[in-house]
Design a protein around this motif. Sequence first.
Motif, PDB file in Angstrom:
ATOM      1  N   PHE A  10      30.556 -27.412 -10.770  1.00 41.78           N
ATOM      2  CA  PHE A  10      29.694 -28.553 -10.430  1.00 41.78           C
ATOM      3  C   PHE A  10      28.765 -28.825 -11.610  1.00 41.78           C
ATOM      4  CE2 PHE A  10      30.661 -26.809  -6.235  1.00 41.78           C
ATOM      5  CZ  PHE A  10      30.785 -27.927  -5.428  1.00 41.78           C
ATOM      6  N   TYR A  11      28.567 -30.084 -11.946  1.00 41.39           N
ATOM      7  CA  TYR A  11      27.574 -30.393 -12.990  1.00 41.39           C
ATOM      8  C   TYR A  11      26.153 -30.267 -12.453  1.00 41.39           C
ATOM      9  CZ  TYR A  11      30.757 -31.969 -16.612  1.00 41.39           C
ATOM     10  OH  TYR A  11      31.703 -32.001 -17.593  1.00 41.39           O
ATOM     11  N   ASP A  12      25.981 -30.757 -11.208  1.00 42.72           N
ATOM     12  CA  ASP A  12      24.605 -30.762 -10.691  1.00 42.72           C
ATOM     13  C   ASP A  12      24.258 -29.414 -10.086  1.00 42.72           C
ATOM     14  OD1 ASP A  12      26.600 -31.290  -8.917  1.00 42.72           O
ATOM     15  OD2 ASP A  12      25.407 -32.556  -7.602  1.00 42.72           O
ATOM     16  N   PRO A  25      32.868 -31.332  -6.696  1.00 43.75           N
ATOM     17  CA  PRO A  25      32.963 -30.577  -7.940  1.00 43.75           C
ATOM     18  C   PRO A  25      33.759 -31.341  -9.003  1.00 43.75           C
ATOM     19  CG  PRO A  25      34.493 -29.681  -6.320  1.00 43.75           C
ATOM     20  CD  PRO A  25      33.736 -30.790  -5.635  1.00 43.75           C
ATOM     21  N   ALA A  26      33.408 -31.158 -10.275  1.00 46.12           N
ATOM     22  CA  ALA A  26      34.196 -31.749 -11.366  1.00 46.12           C
ATOM     23  C   ALA A  26      35.527 -31.018 -11.475  1.00 46.12           C
ATOM     24  CB  ALA A  26      33.421 -31.657 -12.673  1.00 46.12           C
ATOM     25  N   LEU A  27      35.525 -29.730 -11.097  1.00 51.67           N
ATOM     26  CA  LEU A  27      36.763 -28.934 -11.093  1.00 51.67           C
ATOM     27  C   LEU A  27      36.761 -28.079  -9.844  1.00 51.67           C
ATOM     28  CD1 LEU A  27      36.623 -27.764 -14.811  1.00 51.67           C
ATOM     29  CD2 LEU A  27      38.379 -29.272 -13.860  1.00 51.67           C
ATOM     30  N   GLY A  44      46.056 -36.432 -17.228  1.00 47.63           N
ATOM     31  CA  GLY A  44      45.507 -36.955 -15.978  1.00 47.63           C
ATOM     32  C   GLY A  44      44.591 -38.135 -16.243  1.00 47.63           C
ATOM     33  N   ARG A  45      44.218 -38.801 -15.155  1.00 45.92           N
ATOM     34  CA  ARG A  45      43.357 -39.984 -15.272  1.00 45.92           C
ATOM     35  C   ARG A  45      41.984 -39.636 -15.833  1.00 45.92           C
ATOM     36  NH1 ARG A  45      45.520 -44.010 -12.078  1.00 45.92           N
ATOM     37  NH2 ARG A  45      46.955 -43.196 -10.508  1.00 45.92           N
ATOM     38  N   ASN A  46      41.252 -40.665 -16.264  1.00 43.90           N
ATOM     39  CA  ASN A  46      39.850 -40.466 -16.630  1.00 43.90           C
ATOM     40  C   ASN A  46      39.112 -39.884 -15.440  1.00 43.90           C
ATOM     41  OD1 ASN A  46      39.959 -41.429 -19.235  1.00 43.90           O
ATOM     42  ND2 ASN A  46      39.581 -43.549 -18.618  1.00 43.90           N
ATOM     43  N   GLY A  47      38.289 -38.893 -15.692  1.00 41.10           N
ATOM     44  CA  GLY A  47      37.488 -38.321 -14.618  1.00 41.10           C
ATOM     45  C   GLY A  47      38.212 -37.230 -13.837  1.00 41.10           C
ATOM     46  N   SER A  48      39.432 -36.860 -14.277  1.00 40.01           N
ATOM     47  CA  SER A  48      40.180 -35.858 -13.498  1.00 40.01           C
ATOM     48  C   SER A  48      39.774 -34.424 -13.843  1.00 40.01           C
ATOM     49  CB  SER A  48      41.690 -36.055 -13.674  1.00 40.01           C
ATOM     50  OG  SER A  48      42.065 -35.952 -15.029  1.00 40.01           O
ATOM     51  N   GLY A  49      38.948 -34.235 -14.898  1.00 43.84           N
ATOM     52  CA  GLY A  49      38.405 -32.895 -15.157  1.00 43.84           C
ATOM     53  C   GLY A  49      38.853 -32.243 -16.456  1.00 43.84           C
ATOM     54  N   LYS A  50      39.635 -32.954 -17.274  1.00 45.66           N
ATOM     55  CA  LYS A  50      40.204 -32.346 -18.487  1.00 45.66           C
ATOM     56  C   LYS A  50      39.113 -31.916 -19.487  1.00 45.66           C
ATOM     57  CE  LYS A  50      42.385 -36.177 -19.391  1.00 45.66           C
ATOM     58  NZ  LYS A  50      41.836 -37.070 -18.352  1.00 45.66           N
ATOM     59  N   SER A  51      38.171 -32.824 -19.742  1.00 42.81           N
ATOM     60  CA  SER A  51      37.119 -32.493 -20.715  1.00 42.81           C
ATOM     61  C   SER A  51      36.197 -31.406 -20.176  1.00 42.81           C
ATOM     62  CB  SER A  51      36.282 -33.728 -21.065  1.00 42.81           C
ATOM     63  OG  SER A  51      37.093 -34.696 -21.677  1.00 42.81           O
ATOM     64  N   SER A  54      37.743 -28.177 -20.791  1.00 39.38           N
ATOM     65  CA  SER A  54      37.663 -27.839 -22.220  1.00 39.38           C
ATOM     66  C   SER A  54      36.320 -27.210 -22.558  1.00 39.38           C
ATOM     67  CB  SER A  54      37.807 -29.087 -23.092  1.00 39.38           C
ATOM     68  OG  SER A  54      38.975 -29.750 -22.785  1.00 39.38           O
ATOM     69  N   ARG A  55      35.261 -27.841 -22.035  1.00 29.66           N
ATOM     70  CA  ARG A  55      33.924 -27.325 -22.347  1.00 29.66           C
ATOM     71  C   ARG A  55      33.689 -25.959 -21.723  1.00 29.66           C
ATOM     72  NH1 ARG A  55      32.529 -32.960 -22.055  1.00 29.66           N
ATOM     73  NH2 ARG A  55      31.926 -32.771 -19.880  1.00 29.66           N
ATOM     74  N   LEU A  56      34.353 -25.713 -20.581  1.00 34.06           N
ATOM     75  CA  LEU A  56      34.239 -24.382 -19.978  1.00 34.06           C
ATOM     76  C   LEU A  56      34.983 -23.338 -20.825  1.00 34.06           C
ATOM     77  CD1 LEU A  56      34.848 -25.334 -16.253  1.00 34.06           C
ATOM     78  CD2 LEU A  56      32.787 -24.275 -17.139  1.00 34.06           C
TER      79      LEU A  56
HETATM   80  N1  LIG Z   1      27.918 -34.658 -18.296  1.00 36.17           N
HETATM   81  C1  LIG Z   1      28.313 -34.913 -17.039  1.00 36.17           C
HETATM   82  N2  LIG Z   1      27.392 -34.882 -16.018  1.00 36.17           N
HETATM   83  C2  LIG Z   1      27.784 -35.110 -14.742  1.00 36.17           C
HETATM   84  N3  LIG Z   1      29.038 -35.362 -14.361  1.00 36.17           N
HETATM   85  C3  LIG Z   1      29.985 -35.406 -15.335  1.00 36.17           C
HETATM   86  C4  LIG Z   1      29.663 -35.173 -16.716  1.00 36.17           C
HETATM   87  N4  LIG Z   1      30.804 -35.276 -17.446  1.00 36.17           N
HETATM   88  C5  LIG Z   1      31.787 -35.551 -16.564  1.00 36.17           C
HETATM   89  N5  LIG Z   1      31.305 -35.634 -15.307  1.00 36.17           N
HETATM   90  C6  LIG Z   1      32.087 -35.865 -14.067  1.00 36.17           C
HETATM   91  O1  LIG Z   1      33.005 -34.797 -13.929  1.00 36.17           O
HETATM   92  C7  LIG Z   1      34.264 -35.279 -13.466  1.00 36.17           C
HETATM   93  C8  LIG Z   1      35.337 -34.879 -14.473  1.00 36.17           C
HETATM   94  O2  LIG Z   1      35.110 -35.592 -15.687  1.00 36.17           O
HETATM   95  P1  LIG Z   1      35.798 -35.223 -17.065  1.00 36.17           P
HETATM   96  O3  LIG Z   1      35.933 -33.764 -17.168  1.00 36.17           O
HETATM   97  O4  LIG Z   1      35.052 -35.943 -18.138  1.00 36.17           O
HETATM   98  O5  LIG Z   1      37.241 -35.874 -16.870  1.00 36.17           O
HETATM   99  P2  LIG Z   1      38.333 -36.313 -17.945  1.00 36.17           P
HETATM  100  O6  LIG Z   1      38.055 -35.612 -19.238  1.00 36.17           O
HETATM  101  O7  LIG Z   1      39.628 -35.919 -17.313  1.00 36.17           O
HETATM  102  O8  LIG Z   1      38.206 -37.805 -18.081  1.00 36.17           O
HETATM  103  C9  LIG Z   1      34.124 -36.775 -13.283  1.00 36.17           C
HETATM  104  O9  LIG Z   1      33.821 -37.017 -11.932  1.00 36.17           O
HETATM  105  C10 LIG Z   1      32.938 -37.128 -14.160  1.00 36.17           C
HETATM  106  O10 LIG Z   1      32.259 -38.242 -13.692  1.00 36.17           O
END
Ligand SMILES: Nc1ncnc2c1ncn2[C@@H]1O[C@H](COP(=O)(O)OP(=O)(O)O)[C@@H](O)[C@H]1O
Length: 280
Positions: A10-12, A25-27, A44-51, A54-56
């Motif tokens: 979770f980000y928050d 959860p983001a993942l 996967g689509r934008n927002g699917s959790g790939k980035s 990566s950061r994890l």
């Molecule tokens: N810095 C952030 N703060 C809060 N939520 C985020 C942040 N970055 C991404 N998210 C949320 O986390 C989820 C996964 O996003 P992300 O990992 O960026 O997906 P992808 O890389 O597949 O496009 C999305 O719902 C996105 O809105």
Amino acid sequence: MIDIRDITFFYDEPDEEQDDAGRRPALSHISLSIAPGEFIAFLGRNGSGKSSLSRLLNGIEQPTAGIITVEGHSTSDHAAIPDIRRAVQIVFQNPENQQVGITVGEDIAFGLSNIGWPQHDIRNRIAWAISLVGLDADEERPVTNLSGGEKQKLALASVLALAPRYLILDEATSMLDPVARRQFVETLHKVRRQHPFTLIYITHHLEEVVDADRWVLFRSGELAASGTPEELEQNVSLLEDCGLELPYTRRLAILLRQSGLPISANVNVQELRELLCKSN
Ligand SMILES: Nc1ncnc2c1ncn2[C@@H]1O[C@H](COP(=O)(O)OP(=O)(O)O)[C@@H](O)[C@H]1O
Ligand SMILES: [Mg+2]
């Protein structure tokens, strides 16, 4: 080896007032092992959790639940973070967010100094990295003079100079035109043949990853599927569901094969044309 064990992220921060059901959860419950030397695509689509994943993987973020180990060291172990950050390098979408030097040489030197590369060898290493990626620029060249494709090659040179064991390219080609993109991908694979490393490649362009060892499909923060390209590309509805589209000739070849024509998935346009003319 990178081992991802049932992680949720979770980000928050958890809110006292709100129960978990109200947060997304983001993942969610991701488990995955990444073997040394593997070329693996995160799709996967934008927002699917790939980035986020990566950061994890390099410890920029910590999983809310579950554990990630890089060569046996947990990313939650603070003492291991410097080694993990060095072993797992990321190149992002926009090279300008990563460039820290005024000149090409300064840019590559920055990371080297950070990891304590022997001072007397830094000039050599800069020259090595520039020629490795085939960047047509000397170390004095101002970064602002580089084209988009050259900037992305510089970003690649700067991380390769650090000899990462795992390299994550997070939509690193998305700002490039098709020619620069093809060049960048060719460079990347040429370098990998000379100096093998594990490649985690994030893209929306499936043609860049048709020869990956494995595809991992993300959908709304969950792992939708994992398998070889040959396995997963048969499942067109799953791909569509994950927002992915196969290159046109590949899709056509698969459809023709499914209808009984003996066609290899790697067929090129010319071969496809000849086969279709013959079968007419
Ligand atoms: N810095 C952030 N703060 C809060 N939520 C985020 C942040 N970055 C991404 N998210 C949320 O986390 C989820 C996964 O996003 P992300 O990992 O960026 O997906 P992808 O890389 O597949 O496009 C999305 O719902 C996105 O809105
Ligand atoms: Mg992303």
